[in-house]
Design a protein around this motif. Structure first.
Motif, PDB file in Angstrom:
ATOM      1  N   GLY A 134       6.149  17.636   1.334  1.00  0.00           N
ATOM      2  CA  GLY A 134       5.617  16.339   0.934  1.00  0.00           C
ATOM      3  C   GLY A 134       4.318  16.416   0.167  1.00  0.00           C
ATOM      4  N   PRO A 135       3.488  15.384   0.265  1.00  0.00           N
ATOM      5  CA  PRO A 135       2.283  15.283  -0.563  1.00  0.00           C
ATOM      6  C   PRO A 135       1.216  16.337  -0.301  1.00  0.00           C
ATOM      7  CG  PRO A 135       2.310  13.565   1.113  1.00  0.00           C
ATOM      8  CD  PRO A 135       3.661  14.208   1.136  1.00  0.00           C
ATOM      9  N   SER A 136       1.248  16.956   0.865  1.00  0.00           N
ATOM     10  CA  SER A 136       0.182  17.915   1.206  1.00  0.00           C
ATOM     11  C   SER A 136       0.459  19.337   0.714  1.00  0.00           C
ATOM     12  CB  SER A 136      -0.029  17.938   2.722  1.00  0.00           C
ATOM     13  OG  SER A 136       1.151  18.390   3.379  1.00  0.00           O
ATOM     14  N   LEU A 137       1.661  19.587   0.182  1.00  0.00           N
ATOM     15  CA  LEU A 137       1.995  20.943  -0.259  1.00  0.00           C
ATOM     16  C   LEU A 137       1.058  21.388  -1.383  1.00  0.00           C
ATOM     17  CD1 LEU A 137       4.013  23.326  -0.025  1.00  0.00           C
ATOM     18  CD2 LEU A 137       5.251  22.285  -1.943  1.00  0.00           C
ATOM     19  N   LYS A 138       0.539  22.600  -1.269  1.00  0.00           N
ATOM     20  CA  LYS A 138      -0.380  23.143  -2.273  1.00  0.00           C
ATOM     21  C   LYS A 138       0.385  23.923  -3.338  1.00  0.00           C
ATOM     22  CE  LYS A 138      -4.464  22.161  -0.285  1.00  0.00           C
ATOM     23  NZ  LYS A 138      -5.564  21.444  -0.950  1.00  0.00           N
ATOM     24  N   MET A 139       0.042  23.669  -4.611  1.00  0.00           N
ATOM     25  CA  MET A 139       0.633  24.389  -5.738  1.00  0.00           C
ATOM     26  C   MET A 139      -0.456  24.661  -6.775  1.00  0.00           C
ATOM     27  SD  MET A 139       3.845  24.818  -5.041  1.00  0.00           S
ATOM     28  CE  MET A 139       4.484  25.352  -6.646  1.00  0.00           C
ATOM     29  N   TRP A 140      -0.161  25.619  -7.660  1.00  0.00           N
ATOM     30  CA  TRP A 140      -1.075  25.930  -8.753  1.00  0.00           C
ATOM     31  C   TRP A 140      -0.547  25.313 -10.051  1.00  0.00           C
ATOM     32  CZ3 TRP A 140      -5.712  28.614  -8.589  1.00  0.00           C
ATOM     33  CH2 TRP A 140      -6.029  29.191  -7.341  1.00  0.00           C
ATOM     34  N   VAL A 141      -1.456  24.806 -10.874  1.00  0.00           N
ATOM     35  CA  VAL A 141      -1.089  24.223 -12.168  1.00  0.00           C
ATOM     36  C   VAL A 141      -2.048  24.738 -13.234  1.00  0.00           C
ATOM     37  CG1 VAL A 141      -0.080  22.117 -11.209  1.00  0.00           C
ATOM     38  CG2 VAL A 141      -2.529  22.181 -11.726  1.00  0.00           C
ATOM     39  N   LYS A 142      -1.623  24.614 -14.492  1.00  0.00           N
ATOM     40  CA  LYS A 142      -2.498  25.005 -15.602  1.00  0.00           C
ATOM     41  C   LYS A 142      -2.943  23.747 -16.350  1.00  0.00           C
ATOM     42  CE  LYS A 142       1.377  25.886 -18.762  1.00  0.00           C
ATOM     43  NZ  LYS A 142       2.058  26.887 -19.624  1.00  0.00           N
ATOM     44  N   VAL A 143      -4.184  23.747 -16.788  1.00  0.00           N
ATOM     45  CA  VAL A 143      -4.740  22.612 -17.522  1.00  0.00           C
ATOM     46  C   VAL A 143      -4.448  22.793 -19.009  1.00  0.00           C
ATOM     47  CG1 VAL A 143      -6.833  21.328 -18.093  1.00  0.00           C
ATOM     48  CG2 VAL A 143      -6.555  22.325 -15.805  1.00  0.00           C
ATOM     49  N   VAL A 144      -3.744  21.821 -19.601  1.00  0.00           N
ATOM     50  CA  VAL A 144      -3.374  21.935 -21.019  1.00  0.00           C
ATOM     51  C   VAL A 144      -4.097  20.929 -21.909  1.00  0.00           C
ATOM     52  CG1 VAL A 144      -1.102  22.915 -20.545  1.00  0.00           C
ATOM     53  CG2 VAL A 144      -1.360  20.423 -20.684  1.00  0.00           C
ATOM     54  N   ALA A 145      -4.795  19.958 -21.311  1.00  0.00           N
ATOM     55  CA  ALA A 145      -5.535  18.974 -22.104  1.00  0.00           C
ATOM     56  C   ALA A 145      -6.627  18.365 -21.236  1.00  0.00           C
ATOM     57  CB  ALA A 145      -4.603  17.891 -22.632  1.00  0.00           C
ATOM     58  N   ASP A 146      -7.736  18.021 -21.868  1.00  0.00           N
ATOM     59  CA  ASP A 146      -8.842  17.386 -21.157  1.00  0.00           C
ATOM     60  C   ASP A 146      -9.274  16.139 -21.926  1.00  0.00           C
ATOM     61  OD1 ASP A 146     -11.060  16.592 -19.765  1.00  0.00           O
ATOM     62  OD2 ASP A 146     -12.212  18.443 -20.067  1.00  0.00           O
ATOM     63  N   TYR A 147      -8.893  14.985 -21.391  1.00  0.00           N
ATOM     64  CA  TYR A 147      -9.260  13.704 -22.007  1.00  0.00           C
ATOM     65  C   TYR A 147     -10.202  12.932 -21.088  1.00  0.00           C
ATOM     66  CZ  TYR A 147      -5.072  14.865 -24.736  1.00  0.00           C
ATOM     67  OH  TYR A 147      -4.135  15.502 -25.535  1.00  0.00           O
ATOM     68  N   SER A 148     -10.933  13.667 -20.269  1.00  0.00           N
ATOM     69  CA  SER A 148     -11.820  13.023 -19.301  1.00  0.00           C
ATOM     70  C   SER A 148     -12.981  12.294 -19.959  1.00  0.00           C
ATOM     71  CB  SER A 148     -12.361  14.056 -18.305  1.00  0.00           C
ATOM     72  OG  SER A 148     -13.092  15.074 -18.985  1.00  0.00           O
ATOM     73  N   ASP A 149     -13.228  12.587 -21.248  1.00  0.00           N
ATOM     74  CA  ASP A 149     -14.309  11.913 -21.951  1.00  0.00           C
ATOM     75  C   ASP A 149     -13.858  10.628 -22.639  1.00  0.00           C
ATOM     76  OD1 ASP A 149     -12.731  13.089 -23.861  1.00  0.00           O
ATOM     77  OD2 ASP A 149     -14.389  13.927 -25.037  1.00  0.00           O
ATOM     78  N   SER A 150     -12.625  10.191 -22.375  1.00  0.00           N
ATOM     79  CA  SER A 150     -12.137   8.945 -22.967  1.00  0.00           C
ATOM     80  C   SER A 150     -13.012   7.785 -22.485  1.00  0.00           C
ATOM     81  CB  SER A 150     -10.679   8.686 -22.555  1.00  0.00           C
ATOM     82  OG  SER A 150      -9.845   9.738 -23.004  1.00  0.00           O
ATOM     83  N   PRO A 151     -13.406   6.885 -23.385  1.00  0.00           N
ATOM     84  CA  PRO A 151     -14.314   5.799 -22.994  1.00  0.00           C
ATOM     85  C   PRO A 151     -13.681   4.751 -22.082  1.00  0.00           C
ATOM     86  CG  PRO A 151     -13.600   5.523 -25.274  1.00  0.00           C
ATOM     87  CD  PRO A 151     -13.127   6.876 -24.832  1.00  0.00           C
ATOM     88  N   THR A 152     -12.361   4.580 -22.175  1.00  0.00           N
ATOM     89  CA  THR A 152     -11.663   3.580 -21.365  1.00  0.00           C
ATOM     90  C   THR A 152     -10.290   4.108 -20.965  1.00  0.00           C
ATOM     91  OG1 THR A 152     -10.593   2.551 -23.269  1.00  0.00           O
ATOM     92  CG2 THR A 152     -12.777   1.702 -22.637  1.00  0.00           C
ATOM     93  N   PRO A 153      -9.669   3.521 -19.934  1.00  0.00           N
ATOM     94  CA  PRO A 153      -8.295   3.910 -19.598  1.00  0.00           C
ATOM     95  C   PRO A 153      -7.342   3.722 -20.771  1.00  0.00           C
ATOM     96  CG  PRO A 153      -9.257   2.668 -17.797  1.00  0.00           C
ATOM     97  CD  PRO A 153     -10.230   2.579 -18.932  1.00  0.00           C
ATOM     98  N   ALA A 154      -7.510   2.649 -21.528  1.00  0.00           N
ATOM     99  CA  ALA A 154      -6.636   2.408 -22.673  1.00  0.00           C
ATOM    100  C   ALA A 154      -6.760   3.534 -23.692  1.00  0.00           C
ATOM    101  CB  ALA A 154      -6.975   1.070 -23.328  1.00  0.00           C
ATOM    102  N   ALA A 155      -7.977   4.004 -23.912  1.00  0.00           N
ATOM    103  CA  ALA A 155      -8.204   5.104 -24.861  1.00  0.00           C
ATOM    104  C   ALA A 155      -7.568   6.392 -24.345  1.00  0.00           C
ATOM    105  CB  ALA A 155      -9.693   5.300 -25.086  1.00  0.00           C
ATOM    106  N   PHE A 156      -7.659   6.608 -23.039  1.00  0.00           N
ATOM    107  CA  PHE A 156      -7.038   7.801 -22.442  1.00  0.00           C
ATOM    108  C   PHE A 156      -5.536   7.802 -22.696  1.00  0.00           C
ATOM    109  CE2 PHE A 156      -4.619   9.229 -18.660  1.00  0.00           C
ATOM    110  CZ  PHE A 156      -4.815  10.595 -18.796  1.00  0.00           C
ATOM    111  N   TRP A 157      -4.873   6.684 -22.425  1.00  0.00           N
ATOM    112  CA  TRP A 157      -3.423   6.634 -22.589  1.00  0.00           C
ATOM    113  C   TRP A 157      -3.019   6.701 -24.058  1.00  0.00           C
ATOM    114  CZ3 TRP A 157      -0.624   8.146 -18.891  1.00  0.00           C
ATOM    115  CH2 TRP A 157      -0.985   7.912 -17.559  1.00  0.00           C
ATOM    116  N   GLN A 158      -3.857   6.190 -24.934  1.00  0.00           N
ATOM    117  CA  GLN A 158      -3.579   6.332 -26.366  1.00  0.00           C
ATOM    118  C   GLN A 158      -3.582   7.802 -26.764  1.00  0.00           C
ATOM    119  OE1 GLN A 158      -6.528   3.877 -28.273  1.00  0.00           O
ATOM    120  NE2 GLN A 158      -5.473   1.960 -27.784  1.00  0.00           N
ATOM    121  N   ARG A 159      -4.532   8.545 -26.229  1.00  0.00           N
ATOM    122  CA  ARG A 159      -4.604   9.984 -26.528  1.00  0.00           C
ATOM    123  C   ARG A 159      -3.419  10.723 -25.917  1.00  0.00           C
ATOM    124  NH1 ARG A 159     -10.751  11.714 -25.125  1.00  0.00           N
ATOM    125  NH2 ARG A 159     -10.157  13.656 -26.174  1.00  0.00           N
ATOM    126  N   MET A 160      -3.025  10.332 -24.730  1.00  0.00           N
ATOM    127  CA  MET A 160      -1.860  10.952 -24.091  1.00  0.00           C
ATOM    128  C   MET A 160      -0.597  10.699 -24.910  1.00  0.00           C
ATOM    129  SD  MET A 160      -2.488  12.577 -21.124  1.00  0.00           S
ATOM    130  CE  MET A 160      -1.160  12.335 -19.928  1.00  0.00           C
TER     131      MET A 160
END
Length: 310
Positions: A134-160
């Motif tokens: 379930g939700p607690s299972l631990k897994m490893w992932v790789k980061v392929v994009a960083d849009y954390s500097d998007s000014p708004t949620p709308a801008a983030f989803w536009q970039r996505m």
């Protein structure tokens, strides 16, 4: 005593803040629990997941291979009878985490350093559905994009959307908004798009993973599925028997290979860019039917607690 309690609370607060503001550079590998990654699609192909669940029921080594592969560790090397995926120390994989990064699931970083799964919804949902995981299972992932500097949620989803890292359609191929995406993985939270399974079972028979780095493979099967949807109405397909599935796959596969390399399939991608083949490979199809489709059909024909929920 009060001073010690205050220090403890302060430590907890600092830890929580550090986790929320942690930096995840592109290319880094991070360990997460499955409830930390947010879906970037509202649908999966249930039959593909049922196929794996059926194969796991017949051979539990399939589960450990899935776990190891998703962590970029190759296959499972040694799995004692008492081993569980919740305890990675209880079994061994061929390699260390990240040895095969091309096999790992990927995330994009959003506002507040929230993580959005861009590839791996089927594998992680399969693992989520395992007893005790379930939700607690631990897994490893790789980061392929960083849009954390998007000014708004709308801008983030536009970039996505511009980067083809989100699939904003429902099970019927109708557009949805980002806020309609589920917050968590799991069969209870995701919808079933049969065309996703149909295309998935045609891998290596009608298409293969493209080599071009311009194509985001995360939603490749959805592009093909959306293209097939109006040409192959679901009402005409029998996906509850092996023979019915074979007929549906043959029909879909022949449509796919008949498409010229320059044919526009979906979202601006051509058949060639999406790995379309010029010739249908029936031997590959039969292998997929034997190893995958038959397991999915069998799993669906025998009700289980998981199926009863959907």
């Amino acid at each position: 005593m009060r001073s010690a309690l205050f220090c403890l609370l302060l430590s907890w607060a600092f830890t929580a803040h550090a986790q929320a503001t942690a930096s995840h550079p592109v290319g880094s590998l991070i360990e997460v629990s499955l409830d930390q990654v947010h879906p970037t699609q509202a649908v999966v192909g249930f039959d593909e997941i049922y196929s794996k669940l059926g194969n796991i029921a017949a051979d539990r080594s399939v589960l450990f291979d899935e776990y190891c592969n998703s962590n970029g560790q190759g296959k499972a090397a040694k799995v004692p009878s008492a081993a569980t995926i919740q305890n990675p120390a209880s079994f061994q994989c061929d390699s260390a985490v990240g040895t095969h990064p091309e096999d790992m699931k990927s995330v994009a970083v959003g506002l507040g350093n929230q993580l959005y799964l861009t590839d791996g919804h089927h594998s992680f949902t399969l693992l989520w559905e395992q007893p005790g995981a379930g939700p607690s299972l631990k897994m490893w992932v790789k980061v392929v994009a960083d849009y954390s500097d998007s000014p708004t949620p709308a801008a983030f989803w536009q970039r996505m959307q511009a980067a083809h890292k989100v699939w904003l359609k429902d099970a019927n191929g109708q557009p949805i908004q980002p806020e309609q995406l589920p917050a968590r993985l799991g069969l209870k939270n995701l919808q079933n798009d049969p065309y996703r399974s149909l295309v998935g079972f045609l891998k290596k028979a009608a298409y293969s993973k493209p080599q071009s780095t311009e194509v985001a493979p995360e939603f490749l099967e959805f592009y093909w599925g959306d293209w097939l949807r109006p040409q192959l109405p679901l009402a005409t397909l029998d996906l509850n028997s092996v023979e019915g599935y074979r007929a549906a796959l043959l029909a879909a596969g022949k449509l796919m290979v008949a498409a010229d390399a320059s044919t526009a399939i979906d979202n601006g991608f051509t058949a060639e860019q999406l790995g379309g083949m010029a010739k249908f490979k029936e031997k590959a199809l039969e292998k997929n039917i034997t190893e995958k489709v038959a397991a999915a059909v069998a799993y669906k024909s025998t009700p289980t607690p998981r199926q009863a929920e959907h």
